[in-house]
Write a protein that holds these residues in place. Structure first.
Motif, mmCIF file in Angstrom:
data_model
loop_
_atom_site.group_PDB
_atom_site.id
_atom_site.type_symbol
_atom_site.label_atom_id
_atom_site.label_comp_id
_atom_site.label_asym_id
_atom_site.label_seq_id
_atom_site.Cartn_x
_atom_site.Cartn_y
_atom_site.Cartn_z
ATOM 1 N N LYS A 6 0.834 -1.211 0.000
ATOM 2 C CA LYS A 6 0.000 0.000 0.000
ATOM 3 C C LYS A 6 0.866 1.258 0.000
ATOM 4 C CE LYS A 6 -3.770 2.269 2.488
ATOM 5 N NZ LYS A 6 -4.694 2.206 3.642
ATOM 6 N N ARG A 7 1.916 1.268 0.843
ATOM 7 C CA ARG A 7 2.824 2.431 0.878
ATOM 8 C C ARG A 7 3.541 2.599 -0.459
ATOM 9 N NH1 ARG A 7 4.015 0.466 6.072
ATOM 10 N NH2 ARG A 7 5.907 -0.556 5.275
ATOM 11 N N ALA A 8 3.907 1.473 -1.089
ATOM 12 C CA ALA A 8 4.590 1.552 -2.384
ATOM 13 C C ALA A 8 3.682 2.145 -3.455
ATOM 14 C CB ALA A 8 5.064 0.158 -2.807
ATOM 15 N N ILE A 9 2.390 1.802 -3.423
ATOM 16 C CA ILE A 9 1.441 2.375 -4.387
ATOM 17 C C ILE A 9 1.300 3.875 -4.156
ATOM 18 C CG2 ILE A 9 -0.977 2.412 -5.131
ATOM 19 C CD1 ILE A 9 -1.096 -0.587 -4.515
ATOM 20 N N GLU A 26 -1.127 5.330 -12.474
ATOM 21 C CA GLU A 26 -2.367 6.089 -12.229
ATOM 22 C C GLU A 26 -3.568 5.164 -12.061
ATOM 23 O OE1 GLU A 26 0.344 8.917 -14.478
ATOM 24 O OE2 GLU A 26 -0.085 6.769 -14.404
ATOM 25 N N MET A 27 -3.585 4.051 -12.785
ATOM 26 C CA MET A 27 -4.687 3.089 -12.656
ATOM 27 C C MET A 27 -4.715 2.477 -11.260
ATOM 28 S SD MET A 27 -4.277 1.025 -16.249
ATOM 29 C CE MET A 27 -4.218 1.850 -17.838
ATOM 30 N N LEU A 28 -3.536 2.164 -10.727
ATOM 31 C CA LEU A 28 -3.455 1.546 -9.399
ATOM 32 C C LEU A 28 -3.818 2.528 -8.291
ATOM 33 C CD1 LEU A 28 -0.105 -0.404 -9.938
ATOM 34 C CD2 LEU A 28 -2.420 -1.337 -10.030
ATOM 35 N N THR A 32 -6.735 2.694 -4.084
ATOM 36 C CA THR A 32 -5.523 2.136 -3.460
ATOM 37 C C THR A 32 -5.814 0.841 -2.725
ATOM 38 O OG1 THR A 32 -4.698 4.392 -3.177
ATOM 39 C CG2 THR A 32 -3.579 2.670 -1.941
ATOM 40 N N GLU A 33 -6.937 0.782 -2.008
ATOM 41 C CA GLU A 33 -7.276 -0.415 -1.235
ATOM 42 C C GLU A 33 -7.482 -1.620 -2.143
ATOM 43 O OE1 GLU A 33 -7.310 -1.091 1.929
ATOM 44 O OE2 GLU A 33 -6.737 0.927 2.560
ATOM 45 N N ASN A 37 -5.076 -5.000 -2.332
ATOM 46 C CA ASN A 37 -5.567 -6.380 -2.156
ATOM 47 C C ASN A 37 -5.266 -7.246 -3.381
ATOM 48 O OD1 ASN A 37 -6.600 -5.763 0.380
ATOM 49 N ND2 ASN A 37 -8.590 -5.139 -0.440
ATOM 50 N N LEU A 38 -5.432 -6.676 -4.583
ATOM 51 C CA LEU A 38 -5.181 -7.426 -5.811
ATOM 52 C C LEU A 38 -3.704 -7.817 -5.925
ATOM 53 C CD1 LEU A 38 -6.160 -8.503 -8.547
ATOM 54 C CD2 LEU A 38 -5.737 -6.223 -9.498
#
Length: 453
Positions: A6-9, A26-28, A32-33, A37-38
């Motif tokens: 999550k922090r990396a995203i 940008e899509m990710l 973020t949640e 999870n994906l």
């Protein structure tokens, strides 16, 4: 791992080219949640099956021209476009990697809080402490030549099994194709650290740490600290010519064992000529090393007396040449607005000559070269009047003088060093006392206040 993903995203830069799967950062970031999870489920599945999605093992290669003949492939820097989803996972793994593994103290590259100025200061300090036999070495195509089997050995040895297994999956042979290749030819790459991967700096460091460990085995009679490493830039330093040859023998043996080739050509690997070394022949990988009165390390010239002004003067003269190229950006008396021209100068020209300027003794040659660059710029913006009244125009345009910039850079460096006093105290032979740094900060701050007044 979920929190690390999550922090990396959240920290991932945007407006970056996508890999072959066409997934952009940008899509990710839209949700973020959900993305966390994906990617966590993909990471978990990869861990169970011991492999990665096929699109993550393919990269598009973009050759970026550097200099020289444009038809020569050697004059291009290859940039790999990897899957952004893969890079997110690698960033999360790299965060765990750095929390677990500590690099050898001789390695200063690719580490938070350490920079080239620290490596330069360390090299000059060791020289002043009596280690005057110095050699600067260069590895041929270092990042592309590292045998992955040796990286795997180091990763298994120092990291937990779950983390090492996942990293090994990213070290599997990858498929590379050049962007725009009409024939869509793919080539297998199974050597070197993965191009464009957030994990690559850490993997390269853990590989080079073995070289540092071998150097650590020398006696104190040879050197207190035998080397300064900054990524692939290697500086060996010893108390005597005999000690320096002992270090070179270790480098030769390590290169042979790890299938790494030292570049012994003139200008790449050289010995600094001094009273200790001028009557001695030095060998590296079975070949004679050349000797020179000045060696270049991290863009700074070193002589037997310490840091010299040669490279700074050279950079200032190249900056002057670059000023003439600003006309293509509209910098001229009848071109873009003056404020934009000044901004371009501060962003493109000034950084060229101010690199490491605060670590080099201030000389008339440096001052003259930088003044010539400034006069050329003002002439480009204001016409002939700019060359005659450059000092007055510098004040009107709010451009700091070179000497003033030098003091500001020194102050910033000393403030950073003072903030990191725990790290400084952890390596007492390599840096000055924190108290001295604090007094130096106050002294420079006082000078800056007087100049402002």
């Amino acid at each position: 791992m979920r929190e690390a993903i999550k922090r990396a995203i959240e920290k991932a830069p945007t407006r970056k080219a996508a890999g072959i799967d066409e997934v952009k950062t940008e899509m990710l970031k839209v949700d973020t949640e959900m993305s966390t999870n994906l990617l966590y489920e993909i990471w978990d599945a990869c861990g169970r099956c011991g492999g990665l999605p096929s699109s993550w093992m393919k990269a598009l290669l973009v050759p970026i021209y550097k200099k020289g003949d444009q038809d020569d492939p050697k004059n291009h820097r290859p940039i790999s476009l990897l899957s952004q989803a893969r890079k997110i996972i690698e960033s999360a793994l790299d965060c765990q990697f750095r929390n677990i593994y500590s690099n050898n103290p001789m390695q200063l590259g690719f580490q938070k809080g350490k920079s080239t100025e620290g490596a330069i200061l360390r090299a000059t300090e060791l020289q002043h402490r009596g280690q005057r036999s110095i050699a600067v070495l260069d590895l041929t195509a270092a990042y592309d030549s590292v045998p992955r089997i040796h990286i795997r050995e180091r990763v298994r040895k120092f990291l937990p099994k779950t983390l090492s297994d996942m990293i090994e999956a990213f070290l599997a042979p990858a498929w590379i194709s050049t962007l725009g290749d009409t024939q869509e030819r793919w080539f297998v790459v199974d050597r070197g650290v993965p191009q464009g991967s957030p994990l690559s700096p850490s993997l390269y460091n853990i590989f080079m740490d073995e070289f540092a460990e071998r150097l650590n085995g020398v006696s104190r009679e040879v050197a207190d600290v035998p080397a300064v490493l900054f990524a692939d830039d290697v500086l060996l330093t010893a108390k005597s010519a005999t000690g320096l040859q002992e270090l070179l023998d270790i480098a030769s043996k390590w290169g042979e064992d790890r299938q790494m080739k030292w570049n012994v050509n003139a200008g790449k690997s050289e010995v600094l000529e001094s009273e200790e070394t001028k009557h001695r022949t030095f060998l590296l990988a079975g070949r004679n090393l050349g000797k020179t009165p000045e060696v270049t390390y991290l863009g700074v010239s070193l002589s037997s007396e310490g840091v010299t002004d040669s490279k700074t003067v050279e950079r200032a003269r190249k900056a002057k040449t670059a000023v003439y190229q600003l006309r293509s950006l509209g910098v001229s008396p009848k071109g873009i607005h003056i404020e934009k021209s000044i901004r371009i100068y501060k962003c493109l020209i000034q950084p060229r000559w101010e690199y490491a300027m605060h670590l080099v003794p201030w000389t008339p040659r440096i001052q003259q070269a930088i003044e010539d660059t400034e006069k050329t710029f003002f002439a480009q913006v204001f016409g002939n009047i700019g060359r005659k009244r450059s000092k007055r125009l510098r004040l009107l345009c709010r451009i700091d003088s070179a000497e003033h910039r030098r003091k500001i850079l020194a102050l910033r460096m000393l403030e950073r060093a003072t903030e990191r006093k725990e790290r400084i105290l952890a390596e007492p032979p390599l840096t000055r006392n924190v108290g001295e740094l604090q007094w130096a900060c106050r002294d420079i701050a006082a000078m800056l206040r007087r100049e402002t007044i």
